[in-house]
Design a protein around this motif. Structure first.
Motif, PDB file in Angstrom:
ATOM      1  N   PHE A  64      67.409  -4.359  13.239  1.00  0.00           N
ATOM      2  CA  PHE A  64      68.512  -5.138  12.666  1.00  0.00           C
ATOM      3  C   PHE A  64      69.788  -4.298  12.664  1.00  0.00           C
ATOM      4  CE2 PHE A  64      71.039  -6.328   8.845  1.00  0.00           C
ATOM      5  CZ  PHE A  64      71.380  -7.620   9.221  1.00  0.00           C
ATOM      6  N   THR A  65      70.883  -4.929  13.044  1.00  0.00           N
ATOM      7  CA  THR A  65      72.203  -4.289  13.001  1.00  0.00           C
ATOM      8  C   THR A  65      73.127  -5.132  12.138  1.00  0.00           C
ATOM      9  OG1 THR A  65      71.912  -3.395  15.223  1.00  0.00           O
ATOM     10  CG2 THR A  65      74.157  -3.432  14.344  1.00  0.00           C
ATOM     11  N   LYS A  66      73.637  -4.535  11.089  1.00  0.00           N
ATOM     12  CA  LYS A  66      74.545  -5.223  10.181  1.00  0.00           C
ATOM     13  C   LYS A  66      75.908  -5.378  10.831  1.00  0.00           C
ATOM     14  CE  LYS A  66      76.323  -4.868   5.442  1.00  0.00           C
ATOM     15  NZ  LYS A  66      76.333  -4.036   4.210  1.00  0.00           N
ATOM     16  N   PRO A  67      76.561  -6.539  10.694  1.00  0.00           N
ATOM     17  CA  PRO A  67      77.889  -6.735  11.279  1.00  0.00           C
ATOM     18  C   PRO A  67      78.880  -5.674  10.800  1.00  0.00           C
ATOM     19  CG  PRO A  67      77.018  -8.820  10.486  1.00  0.00           C
ATOM     20  CD  PRO A  67      76.085  -7.757  10.003  1.00  0.00           C
ATOM     21  N   GLY A  68      79.686  -5.188  11.734  1.00  0.00           N
ATOM     22  CA  GLY A  68      80.676  -4.183  11.401  1.00  0.00           C
ATOM     23  C   GLY A  68      80.158  -2.769  11.455  1.00  0.00           C
ATOM     24  N   THR A  69      78.862  -2.605  11.773  1.00  0.00           N
ATOM     25  CA  THR A  69      78.283  -1.270  11.892  1.00  0.00           C
ATOM     26  C   THR A  69      77.656  -1.122  13.270  1.00  0.00           C
ATOM     27  OG1 THR A  69      76.054  -1.846  11.117  1.00  0.00           O
ATOM     28  CG2 THR A  69      77.722  -1.361   9.431  1.00  0.00           C
ATOM     29  N   GLU A  70      77.343   0.105  13.630  1.00  0.00           N
ATOM     30  CA  GLU A  70      76.658   0.370  14.888  1.00  0.00           C
ATOM     31  C   GLU A  70      75.223   0.825  14.666  1.00  0.00           C
ATOM     32  OE1 GLU A  70      78.907   3.102  17.187  1.00  0.00           O
ATOM     33  OE2 GLU A  70      80.561   1.703  17.517  1.00  0.00           O
ATOM     34  N   ALA A  71      74.817   0.978  13.432  1.00  0.00           N
ATOM     35  CA  ALA A  71      73.473   1.461  13.129  1.00  0.00           C
ATOM     36  C   ALA A  71      72.445   0.384  13.423  1.00  0.00           C
ATOM     37  CB  ALA A  71      73.391   1.893  11.673  1.00  0.00           C
ATOM     38  N   ILE A  72      71.404   0.734  14.142  1.00  0.00           N
ATOM     39  CA  ILE A  72      70.311  -0.174  14.398  1.00  0.00           C
ATOM     40  C   ILE A  72      69.078   0.391  13.703  1.00  0.00           C
ATOM     41  CG2 ILE A  72      69.876   0.964  16.620  1.00  0.00           C
ATOM     42  CD1 ILE A  72      68.735  -1.718  17.592  1.00  0.00           C
ATOM     43  N   LYS A  73      68.467  -0.430  12.854  1.00  0.00           N
ATOM     44  CA  LYS A  73      67.370   0.051  12.020  1.00  0.00           C
ATOM     45  C   LYS A  73      66.134  -0.807  12.240  1.00  0.00           C
ATOM     46  CE  LYS A  73      70.424   1.934   8.456  1.00  0.00           C
ATOM     47  NZ  LYS A  73      70.754   1.979   7.004  1.00  0.00           N
TER      48      LYS A  73
END
Length: 330
Positions: A64-73
């Motif tokens: 999942f990637t939260k909008p406005g971020t580049e982190a994929i978890k």
């Protein structure tokens, strides 16, 4: 083949965590990487299903990637021994993996689940593994809440300017608004519609009096506000005087001596007019109807009705001439 596939999966996991946000996969040149984008729309507190291909992968990793971020978890992964749900999934709703598939079911969808879900799937073949990236763009929509109507002035004076606002606590845009007017007789009409939550009413008049409501709508639902009464203040208009019995001469109204003559004064006004009668400039009565029983010739003269709006401190006046005849003069 299984050992080779598991080895690929462990190699694949750190690559996905680092490079998926740029949609670039660094793999052996003999691998075939396929990308698929889908768009899913869910409603907050409802259920939604996110698909990971039409067939069950041998190995898959949901992230999942939260909008406005580049982190994929990582959210869920299965390296061939059953799905392992990560702690992050607790923030994304009641998440489960649908049996005999890699699809995710999310119940009681929270707004926090709005974002990009990526399913990295590996399919084992006789020749070599095939890698798929399924990008699932999940939009979580919020239903419009029940709106409530506000007016800058619920009792505007005729000729003034006022505004109405349709207030909305929640609702995913775009939101459309419909404004309705209901008359005293129950006739309902649409007076405005569009994407603005505010309408301006210039030059308010008495025809604007009535019930108003607004209806807010988005892609999920529609909700209507309660009615709010708009009471236009106006008047008084120039009075109308009705004389009974009715008889006219060149000089005005006429009556026969000893008749009962009724003078009725009416002037449109809100609040209702207060009336004062004058005979030859002297006040003789207060009220809309002035009755003279057994009228005499001495009652000949000018009768004036003064209408007053005590709220606005405005007034208007009308005068008539009444001549009383004796039957002996006829």
């Amino acid at each position: 083949m299984v050992a080779r596939l598991l080895g690929l999966a462990f190699l694949f996991l750190p690559i996905s965590l680092v490079t998926c946000t740029t949609h670039v996969v660094q793999t052996n040149q003999s691998w075939e990487v396929v990308y698929r984008d889908t768009y899913v729309y869910g409603v907050v507190n409802k259920a939604v299903i996110l698909e990971c291909g039409s067939t069950v992968p041998d190995i898959y990793i949901w992230s999942f990637t939260k909008p406005g971020t580049e982190a994929i978890k990582a959210v869920v992964w299965d390296l061939g021994k059953g799905p392992r749900i990560q702690k992050l999934a607790e923030t994304l709703g009641k998440l489960t993996v649908i049996s005999n598939s890699a699809a995710l079911s999310i119940e009681k969808l929270p707004l926090a689940a709005h974002g990009l879900f990526t399913c990295q799937a590996i399919y084992d073949t006789e020749q070599e593994p095939i890698v798929y990236y399924y990008y699932v763009h999940l939009t979580v929509r919020v239903p419009v809440s029940k709106p409530y109507l506000l007016m800058s002035d619920v009792s505007p004076v005729e000729g003034s300017t006022m505004w109405m606002r349709c207030n909305l606590e929640n609702g995913t845009g775009p939101v459309q608004y419909v404004w309705q007017h209901e008359t005293r007789t129950g006739n309902v009409s649409t007076i405005a519609q569009g994407d603005s939550s505010v309408i301006n009413v210039t030059n308010v008049n008495r025809n604007h009096t009535g019930w108003y409501r607004c209806v807010a709508s988005n892609a999920v639902n529609s909700e209507s506000s309660n009615r709010l009464w708009l009471d236009t203040i106006f008047g008084p208009d120039i009075p109308q005087i009705d004389v009974t019995p009715y008889s006219m001469t060149e000089r005005g109204y006429s009556a026969l001596e000893r008749e009962t003559v009724s003078l009725l004064c009416q002037a449109q006004s809100n609040p209702a007019s207060q009336y004062v009668w004058f005979y030859n400039n002297s006040q003789v009565y207060s009220g809309p109807q002035f009755t003279i029983t057994k009228i005499l010739r001495m009652h000949t003269g000018d009768y004036a009705c003064l209408a007053q709006n005590t709220y606005l401190n405005t007034r208007s006046k009308k005068t008539i001439s009444l001549t009383v005849y004796c039957e002996c003069d006829l």
